[in-house]
Scaffold this motif. Structure first.
Motif, PDB file in Angstrom:
ATOM      1  N   ASP A  55     -16.880  46.339  18.589  1.00 32.73           N
ATOM      2  CA  ASP A  55     -16.792  45.034  17.950  1.00 32.73           C
ATOM      3  C   ASP A  55     -17.166  43.913  18.922  1.00 32.73           C
ATOM      4  O   ASP A  55     -17.742  42.896  18.522  1.00 32.73           O
ATOM      5  CB  ASP A  55     -15.405  44.803  17.353  1.00 32.73           C
ATOM      6  N   ILE A  95     -21.607  45.621   7.725  1.00 31.38           N
ATOM      7  CA  ILE A  95     -20.299  45.485   7.082  1.00 31.38           C
ATOM      8  C   ILE A  95     -19.763  46.855   6.686  1.00 31.38           C
ATOM      9  O   ILE A  95     -18.575  47.162   6.877  1.00 31.38           O
ATOM     10  CB  ILE A  95     -20.399  44.561   5.856  1.00 31.38           C
ATOM     11  N   LEU A  96     -20.636  47.702   6.131  1.00 31.95           N
ATOM     12  CA  LEU A  96     -20.241  49.053   5.760  1.00 31.95           C
ATOM     13  C   LEU A  96     -19.742  49.817   6.981  1.00 31.95           C
ATOM     14  O   LEU A  96     -18.722  50.531   6.919  1.00 31.95           O
ATOM     15  CB  LEU A  96     -21.419  49.778   5.121  1.00 31.95           C
ATOM     16  N   VAL A  98     -18.505  48.545   9.825  1.00 28.44           N
ATOM     17  CA  VAL A  98     -17.231  47.971  10.273  1.00 28.44           C
ATOM     18  C   VAL A  98     -16.081  48.499   9.430  1.00 28.44           C
ATOM     19  O   VAL A  98     -15.046  48.955   9.957  1.00 28.44           O
ATOM     20  CB  VAL A  98     -17.283  46.431  10.205  1.00 28.44           C
ATOM     21  N   CYS A  99     -16.238  48.444   8.107  1.00 29.00           N
ATOM     22  CA  CYS A  99     -15.156  48.910   7.219  1.00 29.00           C
ATOM     23  C   CYS A  99     -14.886  50.393   7.413  1.00 29.00           C
ATOM     24  O   CYS A  99     -13.719  50.830   7.414  1.00 29.00           O
ATOM     25  CB  CYS A  99     -15.531  48.628   5.765  1.00 29.00           C
ATOM     26  N   ALA A 100     -15.948  51.182   7.588  1.00 34.44           N
ATOM     27  CA  ALA A 100     -15.772  52.613   7.763  1.00 34.44           C
ATOM     28  C   ALA A 100     -15.032  52.931   9.058  1.00 34.44           C
ATOM     29  O   ALA A 100     -14.154  53.805   9.088  1.00 34.44           O
ATOM     30  CB  ALA A 100     -17.134  53.308   7.754  1.00 34.44           C
ATOM     31  N   GLU A 102     -12.983  50.860  10.773  1.00 35.33           N
ATOM     32  CA  GLU A 102     -11.630  50.313  10.750  1.00 35.33           C
ATOM     33  C   GLU A 102     -10.691  51.071   9.816  1.00 35.33           C
ATOM     34  O   GLU A 102      -9.506  51.210  10.093  1.00 35.33           O
ATOM     35  CB  GLU A 102     -11.673  48.834  10.343  1.00 35.33           C
ATOM     36  N   TYR A 103     -11.219  51.575   8.699  1.00 35.21           N
ATOM     37  CA  TYR A 103     -10.357  52.177   7.679  1.00 35.21           C
ATOM     38  C   TYR A 103     -10.402  53.703   7.676  1.00 35.21           C
ATOM     39  O   TYR A 103      -9.729  54.327   6.851  1.00 35.21           O
ATOM     40  CB  TYR A 103     -10.737  51.645   6.297  1.00 35.21           C
ATOM     41  N   ARG A 104     -11.151  54.296   8.586  1.00 35.04           N
ATOM     42  CA  ARG A 104     -11.265  55.758   8.593  1.00 35.04           C
ATOM     43  C   ARG A 104      -9.912  56.445   8.751  1.00 35.04           C
ATOM     44  O   ARG A 104      -9.642  57.479   8.143  1.00 35.04           O
ATOM     45  CB  ARG A 104     -12.207  56.194   9.721  1.00 35.04           C
ATOM     46  N   LYS A 106      -6.927  55.278   7.992  1.00 34.19           N
ATOM     47  CA  LYS A 106      -5.840  54.708   7.187  1.00 34.19           C
ATOM     48  C   LYS A 106      -5.328  55.657   6.105  1.00 34.19           C
ATOM     49  O   LYS A 106      -4.208  55.488   5.621  1.00 34.19           O
ATOM     50  CB  LYS A 106      -6.304  53.393   6.542  1.00 34.19           C
ATOM     51  N   CYS A 116     -16.101  57.814   5.001  1.00 37.58           N
ATOM     52  CA  CYS A 116     -16.182  56.841   6.092  1.00 37.58           C
ATOM     53  C   CYS A 116     -17.225  57.259   7.127  1.00 37.58           C
ATOM     54  O   CYS A 116     -17.976  56.424   7.648  1.00 37.58           O
ATOM     55  CB  CYS A 116     -14.815  56.676   6.752  1.00 37.58           C
ATOM     56  N   GLY A 342      -8.875  51.013  13.869  1.00 32.49           N
ATOM     57  CA  GLY A 342      -9.704  52.053  13.313  1.00 32.49           C
ATOM     58  C   GLY A 342      -9.189  53.416  13.672  1.00 32.49           C
ATOM     59  O   GLY A 342      -8.009  53.681  13.673  1.00 32.49           O
TER      60      GLY A 342
END
Length: 343
Positions: A55, A95-96, A98-100, A102-104, A106, A116, A342
């Motif tokens: 990041d 963006i995809l 980043v989300c993948a 960070e949320y992998r 969760k 992810c 993440g």
């Protein structure tokens, strides 16, 4: 040196930093599924090599875009409007990704993590290829009219040179990521990444060599032979170091190659910032695309104060997280304390 020249060079430096640092992030994401081999633990090792830094590496792009907007607003406006769909695709991919990332971790579900991982791969491949295509088109020139609007169709931007530029950055970042994994991992993951790096050496050198010579002969100047030569030297050093298992020197070699290739592109572009293929009089240059001298002066003082702080902080981050990672270090649960967010 004029303020316009200073800011053109600084924007070139910012993009060089972005391609060098985010380049291995992209490479790691592109290789994650390949090196994972159906093992979630191996994929977590790969992902955690960039966990503390990815990041921060993206900040270089934000800074470069902000500097372009403030220092050369005409360049920013024409570039981002003319390449709107391509840059929107890059933005969505980032963006995809980043989300993948960070949320992998969760949700404890293999299917969720697989989705992810797919997002990380897509979000790495698309920018790695798109940036080479965009910058190749910028150097080659675009059909821009007297109103600084890029006209024509998407097919006008799909030249062999631009497609070769996409392949160049894709292979360079892939090799850079493989060598970064050699430097940051141990055991079986490192063995496999070393094998991939060896496979990539010859095709990467060939593609980079053809693209670099094409750029130099078609758009370069006398002094841009120097960065072209440095890019070749960097790839030779990287190849020799990979074969000799000298990970640090190999990473230095690909860093030099990417940095020199970026200098070649910006050097071939100068003093233009966006050439027009319709008429040279329509081209944007560092003079007719820049902000006022007062704006550039204020920005220069801000850059002098802030830049050393940012570089110091990022260098400290890399030093803190310098250790190698292995499969044995990954705990049985999903979360991993080595990464602040993440996986």
């Amino acid at each position: 040196m004029s303020l316009q020249e200073f800011w053109f060079i600084l924007i070139g430096v910012l993009f060089t930093g972005y391609f060098v640092l985010e380049g291995f992030d992209f490479g790691v994401g592109m290789l994650m599924s390949i090196l994972g081999k159906g093992s979630d633990t191996r994929r977590r090792v790969v992902l955690n090599t960039i966990g503390p830094v990815w990041d921060g590496n993206e900040v270089w792009l934000l800074t470069a875009g902000g500097a372009m907007f403030a220092a050369f607003p005409e360049w920013y406006a024409s570039l981002f409007s003319g390449f709107y769909l391509a840059l929107l695709l890059v933005l969505v991919a980032l963006i995809l990704r980043v989300c993948a990332i960070e949320y992998r971790s969760k949700i404890d579900d293999p299917r969720w993590r697989a989705r992810c991982d797919l997002g990380i791969g897509i979000g790495s491949w698309i920018p790695a290829l798109a940036w080479g295509w965009v910058f190749a088109n910028v150097v080659r020139g675009v059909p821009m009219n007297e109103d600084n609007k890029i006209v024509g169709t998407a097919w006008d931007l799909l030249s062999p040179y631009a497609l070769l530029g996409a392949l160049t950055t894709g292979l360079l970042f892939l090799l850079h990521g493989a060598i970064f994994l050699n430097l940051k991992t141990g055991g079986e993951v490192r063995d496999d990444s070393m094998r991939i790096a060896r496979w990539l050496l010859v095709p990467t050198a060939a593609v980079v060599g053809v693209f670099g010579v094409w750029t130099q002969l078609a758009y370069g100047t006398g002094w841009t032979w120097i960065p072209l030569g440095l890019a070749v030297v960097g790839l030779v050093v990287a190849g020799a170091a990979v074969l000799a298992h000298r990970d640090g020197w190999a990473f230095t070699g690909t860093t030099l190659a990417i940095g020199a290739a970026t200098v070649l592109l910006f050097g071939s572009l100068f003093p233009n910032v966006l050439p027009s293929t319709l008429d040279d009089a329509f081209s944007l240059t560092i003079d007719n695309a820049s902000s006022t001298p007062y704006t550039l002066k204020v920005m220069s003082w801000a850059a002098i104060v802030v830049t050393p702080i940012v570089l110091g902080y990022q260098g400290w981050t890399y030093w803190v997280f310098r250790k190698r990672l292995t499969v044995e270090q990954i705990p049985g649960h999903i979360g991993l304390p080595l990464k602040p967010a993440g996986d």
